[in-house]
Design a protein around this motif. Structure first.
Motif, PDB file in Angstrom:
ATOM      1  N   PHE A  64      -7.660   3.938  -3.203  1.00  0.00           N
ATOM      2  CA  PHE A  64      -7.352   4.304  -1.946  1.00  0.00           C
ATOM      3  C   PHE A  64      -7.868   3.187  -1.071  1.00  0.00           C
ATOM      4  O   PHE A  64      -8.881   2.660  -1.259  1.00  0.00           O
ATOM      5  CB  PHE A  64      -8.274   5.571  -1.725  1.00  0.00           C
ATOM      6  CG  PHE A  64      -7.950   6.270  -0.378  1.00  0.00           C
ATOM      7  CD1 PHE A  64      -7.249   7.282  -0.383  1.00  0.00           C
ATOM      8  CD2 PHE A  64      -8.153   5.543   0.831  1.00  0.00           C
ATOM      9  CE1 PHE A  64      -6.919   7.966   0.815  1.00  0.00           C
ATOM     10  CE2 PHE A  64      -8.070   6.289   2.169  1.00  0.00           C
ATOM     11  CZ  PHE A  64      -7.321   7.302   2.018  1.00  0.00           C
ATOM     12  N   VAL A  65      -7.040   2.513  -0.457  1.00  0.00           N
ATOM     13  CA  VAL A  65      -7.050   1.503   0.476  1.00  0.00           C
ATOM     14  C   VAL A  65      -7.867   2.228   1.782  1.00  0.00           C
ATOM     15  O   VAL A  65      -7.519   2.890   2.474  1.00  0.00           O
ATOM     16  CB  VAL A  65      -5.772   0.750   1.084  1.00  0.00           C
ATOM     17  CG1 VAL A  65      -6.200  -0.303   2.111  1.00  0.00           C
ATOM     18  CG2 VAL A  65      -5.260   0.014  -0.200  1.00  0.00           C
TER      19      VAL A  65
ATOM     20  N   GLY B 254       5.328   7.421  -7.185  1.00  0.00           N
ATOM     21  CA  GLY B 254       6.314   8.416  -6.972  1.00  0.00           C
ATOM     22  C   GLY B 254       6.127   8.792  -5.533  1.00  0.00           C
ATOM     23  O   GLY B 254       7.184   9.569  -4.757  1.00  0.00           O
TER      24      GLY B 254
ATOM     25  N   ILE C 165      11.958  20.583   4.646  1.00  0.00           N
ATOM     26  CA  ILE C 165      11.283  21.006   3.567  1.00  0.00           C
ATOM     27  C   ILE C 165      11.211  22.411   3.671  1.00  0.00           C
ATOM     28  O   ILE C 165      11.104  22.993   2.573  1.00  0.00           O
ATOM     29  CB  ILE C 165       9.950  20.229   3.583  1.00  0.00           C
ATOM     30  CG1 ILE C 165       9.974  18.896   4.005  1.00  0.00           C
ATOM     31  CG2 ILE C 165       9.134  20.525   2.392  1.00  0.00           C
ATOM     32  CD1 ILE C 165       8.933  18.046   4.252  1.00  0.00           C
TER      33      ILE C 165
ATOM     34  N   ILE D 179       0.742  -1.047  -0.042  1.00  0.00           N
ATOM     35  CA  ILE D 179      -0.108   0.014   0.030  1.00  0.00           C
ATOM     36  C   ILE D 179       0.877   1.247   0.075  1.00  0.00           C
ATOM     37  O   ILE D 179       1.551   1.588   0.857  1.00  0.00           O
ATOM     38  CB  ILE D 179      -0.924  -0.002   1.243  1.00  0.00           C
ATOM     39  CG1 ILE D 179      -1.799  -1.275   1.295  1.00  0.00           C
ATOM     40  CG2 ILE D 179      -1.965   1.265   1.146  1.00  0.00           C
ATOM     41  CD1 ILE D 179      -2.637  -1.536   2.539  1.00  0.00           C
TER      42      ILE D 179
ATOM     43  N   GLY E 227       4.964  21.522   2.276  1.00  0.00           N
ATOM     44  CA  GLY E 227       4.731  20.708   1.294  1.00  0.00           C
ATOM     45  C   GLY E 227       3.617  21.146   0.320  1.00  0.00           C
ATOM     46  O   GLY E 227       3.909  20.999  -0.831  1.00  0.00           O
TER      47      GLY E 227
ATOM     48  N   GLU F 100      -1.858   2.580  -4.977  1.00  0.00           N
ATOM     49  CA  GLU F 100      -1.588   3.952  -4.817  1.00  0.00           C
ATOM     50  C   GLU F 100      -2.698   4.869  -4.996  1.00  0.00           C
ATOM     51  O   GLU F 100      -3.304   4.582  -6.009  1.00  0.00           O
ATOM     52  CB  GLU F 100      -0.332   4.355  -5.851  1.00  0.00           C
ATOM     53  CG  GLU F 100      -0.080   5.689  -5.982  1.00  0.00           C
ATOM     54  CD  GLU F 100       0.175   6.512  -4.658  1.00  0.00           C
ATOM     55  OE1 GLU F 100       1.153   6.036  -3.856  1.00  0.00           O
ATOM     56  OE2 GLU F 100      -0.489   7.688  -4.299  1.00  0.00           O
ATOM     57  N   ARG F 101      -3.115   5.763  -4.077  1.00  0.00           N
ATOM     58  CA  ARG F 101      -4.102   6.321  -4.112  1.00  0.00           C
ATOM     59  C   ARG F 101      -3.984   7.653  -5.316  1.00  0.00           C
ATOM     60  O   ARG F 101      -5.142   8.110  -5.579  1.00  0.00           O
ATOM     61  CB  ARG F 101      -4.643   7.126  -2.704  1.00  0.00           C
ATOM     62  CG  ARG F 101      -3.547   7.995  -2.290  1.00  0.00           C
ATOM     63  CD  ARG F 101      -3.789   8.573  -1.061  1.00  0.00           C
ATOM     64  NE  ARG F 101      -2.763   9.211  -0.217  1.00  0.00           N
ATOM     65  CZ  ARG F 101      -2.645   9.756   0.984  1.00  0.00           C
ATOM     66  NH1 ARG F 101      -3.407   9.084   1.886  1.00  0.00           N
ATOM     67  NH2 ARG F 101      -1.496  10.204   1.104  1.00  0.00           N
TER      68      ARG F 101
HETATM   69  C1  LIG Z   1       6.227  17.749   1.851  1.00  0.00           C
HETATM   70  C2  LIG Z   1       7.609  16.566   1.561  1.00  0.00           C
HETATM   71  C3  LIG Z   1       8.726  16.928   1.090  1.00  0.00           C
HETATM   72  C4  LIG Z   1       9.918  16.345   1.175  1.00  0.00           C
HETATM   73  N1  LIG Z   1      10.994  16.746   0.582  1.00  0.00           N
HETATM   74  C5  LIG Z   1      12.005  15.900   0.526  1.00  0.00           C
HETATM   75  C6  LIG Z   1      13.154  16.253  -0.023  1.00  0.00           C
HETATM   76  O1  LIG Z   1      13.373  17.445  -0.635  1.00  0.00           O
HETATM   77  N2  LIG Z   1      14.159  15.455   0.118  1.00  0.00           N
HETATM   78  C7  LIG Z   1      14.361  14.351   0.736  1.00  0.00           C
HETATM   79  O2  LIG Z   1      15.255  13.544   0.833  1.00  0.00           O
HETATM   80  N3  LIG Z   1      13.194  13.859   1.476  1.00  0.00           N
HETATM   81  C8  LIG Z   1      12.015  14.773   1.413  1.00  0.00           C
HETATM   82  N4  LIG Z   1      10.979  14.383   1.805  1.00  0.00           N
HETATM   83  C9  LIG Z   1      10.869  13.137   2.656  1.00  0.00           C
HETATM   84  C10 LIG Z   1      10.326  12.173   1.721  1.00  0.00           C
HETATM   85  O3  LIG Z   1       9.198  11.920   2.139  1.00  0.00           O
HETATM   86  C11 LIG Z   1      10.942  10.681   1.845  1.00  0.00           C
HETATM   87  O4  LIG Z   1      12.456  10.982   1.329  1.00  0.00           O
HETATM   88  C12 LIG Z   1      10.341   9.679   0.693  1.00  0.00           C
HETATM   89  O5  LIG Z   1       9.696  10.338  -0.063  1.00  0.00           O
HETATM   90  C13 LIG Z   1       9.547   8.863   1.472  1.00  0.00           C
HETATM   91  O6  LIG Z   1       8.865   7.966   0.803  1.00  0.00           O
HETATM   92  P1  LIG Z   1       7.849   6.725   1.311  1.00  0.00           P
HETATM   93  O7  LIG Z   1       7.589   6.042  -0.102  1.00  0.00           O
HETATM   94  O8  LIG Z   1       7.897   6.285   2.475  1.00  0.00           O
HETATM   95  O9  LIG Z   1       6.498   7.842   1.249  1.00  0.00           O
HETATM   96  P2  LIG Z   1       5.807   8.977   0.467  1.00  0.00           P
HETATM   97  O10 LIG Z   1       6.817   9.393  -0.729  1.00  0.00           O
HETATM   98  O11 LIG Z   1       4.981   9.853   0.989  1.00  0.00           O
HETATM   99  O12 LIG Z   1       4.929   7.725  -0.485  1.00  0.00           O
HETATM  100  C14 LIG Z   1       3.848   7.194   0.270  1.00  0.00           C
HETATM  101  C15 LIG Z   1       2.666   6.780  -0.772  1.00  0.00           C
HETATM  102  O13 LIG Z   1       1.617   6.478  -0.248  1.00  0.00           O
HETATM  103  C16 LIG Z   1       0.263   6.604  -0.908  1.00  0.00           C
HETATM  104  N5  LIG Z   1      -0.576   6.418   0.134  1.00  0.00           N
HETATM  105  C17 LIG Z   1      -0.683   6.766   1.438  1.00  0.00           C
HETATM  106  N6  LIG Z   1      -1.943   6.223   1.905  1.00  0.00           N
HETATM  107  C18 LIG Z   1      -2.681   5.409   1.081  1.00  0.00           C
HETATM  108  C19 LIG Z   1      -3.670   4.794   1.078  1.00  0.00           C
HETATM  109  N7  LIG Z   1      -4.576   4.567   2.134  1.00  0.00           N
HETATM  110  N8  LIG Z   1      -4.002   3.961  -0.294  1.00  0.00           N
HETATM  111  C20 LIG Z   1      -3.269   4.201  -1.144  1.00  0.00           C
HETATM  112  N9  LIG Z   1      -2.242   4.952  -1.392  1.00  0.00           N
HETATM  113  C21 LIG Z   1      -1.909   5.472  -0.273  1.00  0.00           C
HETATM  114  C22 LIG Z   1       0.101   8.098  -0.749  1.00  0.00           C
HETATM  115  O14 LIG Z   1      -0.329   8.513  -2.096  1.00  0.00           O
HETATM  116  C23 LIG Z   1       2.020   8.222  -1.442  1.00  0.00           C
HETATM  117  O15 LIG Z   1       2.033   8.437  -2.848  1.00  0.00           O
HETATM  118  C24 LIG Z   1       9.924  15.014   1.748  1.00  0.00           C
HETATM  119  C25 LIG Z   1       8.532  14.786   2.739  1.00  0.00           C
HETATM  120  C26 LIG Z   1       7.457  15.583   2.403  1.00  0.00           C
HETATM  121  C27 LIG Z   1       6.203  15.296   3.224  1.00  0.00           C
END
Ligand SMILES: Cc1cc2nc3c(=O)[nH]c(=O)nc-3n(C[C@H](O)[C@H](O)[C@H](O)COP(=O)(O)OP(=O)(O)OC[C@H]3O[C@@H](n4cnc5c(N)ncnc54)[C@H](O)[C@@H]3O)c2cc1C
Length: 426
Positions: free
Chosen positions: A85-86, A40, A167, A10, A142, A34-35
Motif C-alpha cells: 500500500f503506497v 486486476g 453497477i 500505483i 460494489g 498494488e495494495r
Molecule cells: C464496484 C465497481 C463495479 C464495476 N463494474 C463495472 C462493470 O461491470 N463494467 C465496467 O465496464 N466497469 C465497471 N466498473 C468500472 C471499472 O472500475 C472500470 O471499468 C475499471 O475497472 C477502472 O480501472 P482502474 O484501473 O482505473 O481502477 P480499478 O479497477 O479500481 O483499479 C485500481 C487499483 O488501484 C489499487 N490501489 C488504489 N490505491 C492504492 C494504493 N494507495 N496503493 C496501492 N494500490 C492502490 C486498488 O487496489 C485497485 O486494484 C466498476 C467499478 C466499480 C467501483
C-alpha cells in the motif's frame, strides 16, 4: 538508491496494468504497486461479460479481460509488488520518494515519474441523506457484487436498489439470477444514470421496475433492515409530502455514484478538476505537477474499460518518455455549460507546420443533459477546428473523439473552447 525506477505505477487495475506494460515497451525501468493480493482491480469481481468489445472485438468477462494484461505483465517480467500500500509520496530534488507498507514492513522507492492509477470508490449511505436507524443490510452495489461473485455469499433475499448507476443495474440482474427478489430500482433523477444497454439487459429483460424521480427517504429495522420508505421527488429533487410508500425488504443496495481516489495526488499538490474530481491533465495525461501522470478511473469515471486501458497506455508511454526540466507551455481547454467536463483540460502549444503535424489527441467528454441531433464542436480562437455529429448524447454515456491537431497554430494566448451545439430543426 537501490529501489530506483523510471516509472512507478500505483494501482494494478486495468489502467495501471496498461500503463506499466506500455512504459516497459518504451524501455523504461518500471515498478507496479498494488495494495490487494491479486492484480486486476475491480474487474476481478465483474464476472458478467461485455468487456473488451472495442479493444479485442470480443465479449469477455472482467477477469478474462484483465488476465490478458496480467499475462503480458508476467511475460515481460515487469517488477510488481502486491499486498503493498503506497501511503505517502514526497517530491524530491529529482523525482519522487514513495513510502509503501507491506507484510515486510515499510519500504521506500525512488521514482523519476509516477502514474496514478488508483481507480475510484463508491459513494456510501453517509453521502446520501436517508433517515432512520442504522441496521445491517445496507450495502453499496460494489460490496454486494464482491460478496456474491467472490465470496459466494448472498447479501439479500428481497431488496430495493437506490440509484440507477451501472453497477446497481448489473447487481439487479445478478441478484435476480441468484433467486433474490429485486423489488425495484429507485432513481432520484428524471432519467436513468446507467448505460441504455444495461437498462435493457439488466432491468427490462428481467421485468425489474425502474422508478424515476423517486428516492429512498427512510430505512426501518433494528439489527437487520426490515423495510424502506420511498417517495416521489419534485423537479428540485425534494421529496413530495404525501407520496410515502413503505416497502418490506431485507436489504438496500446503493448505486449512487463513484468518486475518483485522489488523496495521494492531492498530497503532492495536484489540482483536482471539479467536473471530474480527478486531476487536471494535459493530452499526455500529465497532471499539473511535472512527472505525475493519471489514468483510468482515478482521472475520471469511465463507463467502458476499453477506454480505461487506452488512457493507461497513453499515460505509461508519456511517463516513460518524460524528461525533467522546463516543460512546454500549455493552454486551457474550456468546456461551456453544455458539457459536464472534457478531458484533457490542457493542451501543449504548437506552431502550425512544426513537429506536431501528425499530432492526434484523444478527448473524452460527457454532455450535461440529453440532447438530440447535435454537434460536439472544438473552436480555436473563435474558428471551428473539429466537429462531430451525434444523433443523441446522454450524460451517462462518456464519449471519445480523436482530434487531429496537424496544421493548427496553438499559441500560448490561444482560446480553445469545447461545446455541444444543437442543430436547428430542419
Ligand atoms: C464496484 C465497481 C463495479 C464495476 N463494474 C463495472 C462493470 O461491470 N463494467 C465496467 O465496464 N466497469 C465497471 N466498473 C468500472 C471499472 O472500475 C472500470 O471499468 C475499471 O475497472 C477502472 O480501472 P482502474 O484501473 O482505473 O481502477 P480499478 O479497477 O479500481 O483499479 C485500481 C487499483 O488501484 C489499487 N490501489 C488504489 N490505491 C492504492 C494504493 N494507495 N496503493 C496501492 N494500490 C492502490 C486498488 O487496489 C485497485 O486494484 C466498476 C467499478 C466499480 C467501483
Amino acid at each position: 538508491m537501490q529501489n530506483q525506477y523510471e516509472v512507478v505505477v500505483i494501482g494494478g487495475g486495468p489502467a495501471g496494468l496498461a500503463a506499466a506494460i506500455q512504459a516497459d515497451k518504451e524501455g523504461a525501468k518500471v515498478l507496479l504497486i498494488e495494495r490487494e493480493a491479486r492484480l486486476g482491480g475491480i474487474l476481478k469481481q465483474c464476472i458478467h461479460d461485455g468487456f473488451g468489445l472495442i479493444r479485442f472485438g470480443e465479449k469477455l468477462s472482467g477477469p478474462e479481460y484483465v488476465e490478458r494484461y496480467v499475462e503480458e505483465l508476467k511475460d515481460r517480467q515487469i517488477a510488481c509488488k502486491v499486498l503493498t500500500f503506497v501511503t505517502e509520496i514526497t517530491k524530491e530534488k529529482e523525482g519522487f520518494l514513495l513510502t509503501a507498507v507491506n507484510r515486510e514492513g515499510v519500504s521506500e522507492f525512488g521514482a523519476r515519474t509516477i502514474v496514478l492509477a488508483t481507480g475510484c470508490r463508491e459513494r456510501t449511505a453517509k453521502q446520501v441523506s436517508i433517515h432512520g436507524t442504522r441496521p445491517a443490510g445496507v450495502f453499496t452495489a460494489g460490496a454486494a457484487q464482491h460478496l456474491v461473485n467472490l465470496s459466494g455469499l448472498m447479501p439479500a433475499r428481497r431488496c430495493v436498489i437506490l440509484g440507477s448507476g451501472d453497477i446497481g443495474l448489473i447487481m439487479a440482474r445478478r441478484l435476480t439470477l441468484e433467486s433474490a427478489e429485486v423489488l425495484g430500482v429507485y432513481e432520484v433523477k428524471p432519467e436513468p444514470s446507467g448505460l441504455t444497454r444495461n437498462i435493457v439487459q439488466c432491468l427490462e429483460d428481467y421485468q425489474i421496475p425502474l422508478h424515476l424521480s423517486c428516492t429512498v427517504t427512510r430505512v426501518f429495522g433494528e439489527e437487520r433492515l426490515t423495510g424502506v420508505e420511498v417517495m416521489r421527488v419534485d423537479e428540485a429533487m425534494r421529496p413530495i409530502p404525501g407520496t410515502e410508500e413503505r416497502i418490506d425488504c431485507d436489504a438496500l443496495i446503493l448505486s449512487v455514484g463513484l468518486i475518483p481516489e485522489n488523496e495521494m495526488a492531492e498530497s503532492i499538490g495536484v489540482t483536482l478538476y471539479p467536473g471530474t474530481k480527478g486531476p487536471v491533465c494535459d493530452e499526455n495525461f500529465m497532471t499539473d505537477v511535472d512527472g505525475v501522470f493519471s489514468c483510468g478511473n482515478a482521472l475520471h469515471v469511465n463507463d467502458l474499460v476499453d477506454y480505461v486501458s487506452e488512457s493507461g497506455e497513453l499515460a505509461g508511454r508519456a511517463a516513460a518518455r518524460y524528461t525533467a526540466g522546463e516543460q512546454p507551455e500549455k493552454v486551457e481547454i474550456r468546456p461551456d455549460a453544455s458539457l459536464q467536463y472534457a478531458v484533457p483540460q490542457m493542451i501543449t502549444v504548437q506552431a502550425a507546420g512544426g513537429e506536431g503535424e501528425s499530432r492526434e489527441v484523444v478527448l473524452f467528454f460527457r454532455s450535461r443533459e440529453t440532447v438530440r441531433d447535435a454537434d460536439f464542436v472544438i473552436e480555436l480562437d473563435g474558428k471551428t477546428v473539429f466537429s462531430k455529429h451525434y444523433g443523441v448524447l446522454r450524460p451517462p454515456e462518456m464519449e471519445r473523439v480523436l482530434v487531429k491537431l496537424g496544421g493548427l497554430d496553438i499559441k500560448s494566448d490561444s482560446k480553445i473552447s469545447v461545446s455541444i451545439k444543437k442543430r436547428e430543426a430542419r
